[in-house]
Design a protein around this motif. Structure first.
Motif, PDB file in Angstrom:
ATOM      1  N   GLU A  69       0.826  -1.201   0.000  1.00 29.37           N
ATOM      2  CA  GLU A  69       0.000   0.000   0.000  1.00 29.37           C
ATOM      3  C   GLU A  69       0.864   1.256   0.000  1.00 29.37           C
ATOM      4  O   GLU A  69       1.648   1.483   0.912  1.00 29.37           O
ATOM      5  N   ASN A 103      -0.553   4.315  -0.125  1.00 30.53           N
ATOM      6  CA  ASN A 103      -1.304   5.289   0.663  1.00 30.53           C
ATOM      7  C   ASN A 103      -1.642   4.685   2.023  1.00 30.53           C
ATOM      8  O   ASN A 103      -2.574   3.902   2.159  1.00 30.53           O
ATOM      9  N   ASN A 127      -5.207   4.768   3.587  1.00 30.63           N
ATOM     10  CA  ASN A 127      -6.178   3.724   3.280  1.00 30.63           C
ATOM     11  C   ASN A 127      -6.193   2.657   4.359  1.00 30.63           C
ATOM     12  O   ASN A 127      -7.253   2.180   4.773  1.00 30.63           O
ATOM     13  N   PHE A 174      -9.320   2.275   6.789  1.00 31.83           N
ATOM     14  CA  PHE A 174      -9.994   0.982   6.663  1.00 31.83           C
ATOM     15  C   PHE A 174     -10.186   0.338   8.031  1.00 31.83           C
ATOM     16  O   PHE A 174     -11.287  -0.075   8.404  1.00 31.83           O
ATOM     17  N   ALA A 223     -11.864  -4.179   1.137  1.00 30.91           N
ATOM     18  CA  ALA A 223     -11.417  -2.929   0.524  1.00 30.91           C
ATOM     19  C   ALA A 223     -11.382  -3.094  -0.992  1.00 30.91           C
ATOM     20  O   ALA A 223     -10.686  -3.973  -1.515  1.00 30.91           O
ATOM     21  N   ASN A 282     -10.678  -1.431  -4.768  1.00 31.68           N
ATOM     22  CA  ASN A 282      -9.902  -0.387  -5.432  1.00 31.68           C
ATOM     23  C   ASN A 282     -10.802   0.623  -6.143  1.00 31.68           C
ATOM     24  O   ASN A 282     -11.816   0.251  -6.732  1.00 31.68           O
ATOM     25  N   TYR A 286     -15.423  -1.006   1.539  1.00 32.65           N
ATOM     26  CA  TYR A 286     -14.608   0.211   1.635  1.00 32.65           C
ATOM     27  C   TYR A 286     -14.057   0.570   0.266  1.00 32.65           C
ATOM     28  O   TYR A 286     -13.464  -0.272  -0.415  1.00 32.65           O
ATOM     29  N   GLN A 304     -11.286   2.318  -1.663  1.00 34.02           N
ATOM     30  CA  GLN A 304      -9.945   2.831  -1.412  1.00 34.02           C
ATOM     31  C   GLN A 304      -9.681   4.113  -2.198  1.00 34.02           C
ATOM     32  O   GLN A 304     -10.117   4.258  -3.339  1.00 34.02           O
ATOM     33  N   GLY A 309      -7.616   9.008   3.315  1.00 38.20           N
ATOM     34  CA  GLY A 309      -7.953   7.632   2.984  1.00 38.20           C
ATOM     35  C   GLY A 309      -9.289   7.542   2.269  1.00 38.20           C
ATOM     36  O   GLY A 309      -9.943   8.553   1.987  1.00 38.20           O
ATOM     37  N   GLY A 310      -9.701   6.317   1.984  1.00 37.89           N
ATOM     38  CA  GLY A 310     -10.979   6.098   1.320  1.00 37.89           C
ATOM     39  C   GLY A 310     -12.133   6.154   2.299  1.00 37.89           C
ATOM     40  O   GLY A 310     -12.007   6.691   3.405  1.00 37.89           O
TER      41      GLY A 310
END
Length: 380
Positions: free
Chosen positions: A73, A75, A78, A82, A171, A173, A227, A229, A237-238
């Protein structure tokens, strides 16, 4: 700037479970699966907003699959968003007063890695689609599922703990990054909200069905949350967009609960419109006041989260070039009064002041409180 936010994220969310209370000894008794014996303890609670955690044989029960993802990851927001968001969704179903939290013990690293892979002859359990021949961004089969997180919820009966619920986070994308050749440049496939929603729910049904094949998971409620992302270059984050509570024995999701949640970075970019101009103006006024009176600043930024259009939390990060302890003390005191005067009311707000030397001070205000409390970090 990513490092700035990451420092804030670590300070605010590094410990989800309260381990400062008195340790609760459940003595020698069976673990959640009922297959082996060992000394089990609880971490205790600092307040009822946190779950107690499980300590087994003197060690905290870590997740068997935490951190497994399709790719490393980029980021980190995220990951934090999450995990923290999933914990908040769990609290809707599993009260912190009644349930004890245990890190996921039923999905192994090997299994999660297989599920996150593409479906193929060698990996028939892969939840991502088979690899297509095309490498075109719009024609290839993208990777949809990026992370899986398991949370187990126990109840206490006498001196025993038993599994009474589970939450699974999936999660999905919003952007799938890929390479056409092993060491070539990175390309991306952007996924639409319709794709994210439909593919996420399709995967959720498969996951629920597979979990029910485990006899220990047949007759417990299982919450599944989806979630979205954020992209790798996002400074927040998402966000979760749907969750479902599936009662004992159900093998497919019958009902989804929509979550209307979005994250923003303040100050807003010139071409971006936020959900509340008043909140954006309030932050701009706060930033202006702080920078006017204390010019030795590298930046004043914030992450803001909105649920159903209302501000539900803000993390402010201020980077200084101060080296004097007296400067930090004066600056923190000024921030305390300026934040109370200018920042949005009612929502919980955390403010971190840091320099190249590390965290200098921290201020916080809970929802519906008026005053900020402050702590200045000293050294000896």
């Amino acid at each position: 700037m990513k490092k700035i936010f990451l420092g804030l994220s670590v300070i605010l969310t590094g410990i989800l479970l309260a381990a400062c209370g008195s340790v609760d000894n459940l003595s020698n008794d069976t673990n959640s699966s009922g297959s082996s014996k060992g000394k089990t303890q609880l971490t205790g609670q600092t307040n009822t907003g946190y779950y107690q955690g499980v300590i087994k044989n003197g060690r905290y029960q870590t997740s068997k699959s935490r951190g497994v993802s399709v790719q490393q990851e980029s980021n980190q927001f995220n990951i934090k968003g999450f995990e923290n968001g999933l914990l908040n969704i769990s609290k809707k179903q599993f009260s912190t007063k009644k349930y004890v939290f245990q890190e996921g013990q039923y999905l192994s690293t090997k299994r999660v890695e297989a599920w996150l892979g593409r479906k193929s002859k060698s990996n028939p359990t892969g939840l991502n689609p088979v690899k297509s021949k095309s490498t075109s961004a719009t024609k290839r089969n993208p990777i949809y599922l990026s992370q899986i997180d398991e949370q187990d919820y126990m109840t206490r009966s006498g001196k025993s703990l038993s599994l009474q619920g589970m939450t699974i986070g999936l999660a999905i994308n919003s952007v799938d990054y890929y390479k056409k050749t092993q060491y070539g440049p990175t390309y991306q496939t952007d996924l639409t909200n319709n794709q994210i929603n439909s593919e996420g729910k399709k995967i959720a049904n498969q996951v629920l069905s597979r979990l029910r094949n485990n006899k220990k998971l047949k007759n417990i409620p299982i919450v599944i949350a989806l979630y979205k992302q954020a992209s790798d270059d996002s400074l927040v984050g998402g966000n979760f967009f749907a969750y479902s509570t599936n009662n004992s024995g159900t093998t497919s999701v019958n009902k989804w609960n929509k979550i209307n949640q979005k994250n923003y970075v303040f100050p807003l970019q010139s071409n971006q419109k936020g959900p509340s101009q008043n909140d954006a103006d309030s932050f701009d006024n706060f930033k202006s006041q702080v920078q006017t009176f204390f010019p030795n600043l590298s930046g004043v930024t914030a992450q803001a989260q909105y649920t159903n259009g209302s501000l539900t939390g803000m993390n402010v990060n201020i980077t200084t070039q101060f080296y004097s302890q007296t400067e930090i003390i004066s600056f923190t005191q000024y921030i305390q009064s300026a934040a109370q005067r200018y920042l949005p009311a009612n929502a919980p707000i955390d403010i971190t002041v840091q320099s190249t030397e590390g965290i200098q001070s921290f201020l916080t205000r809970k929802a519906n409180e008026k005053k900020f409390s402050a702590h200045i970090f000293n050294s000896y």
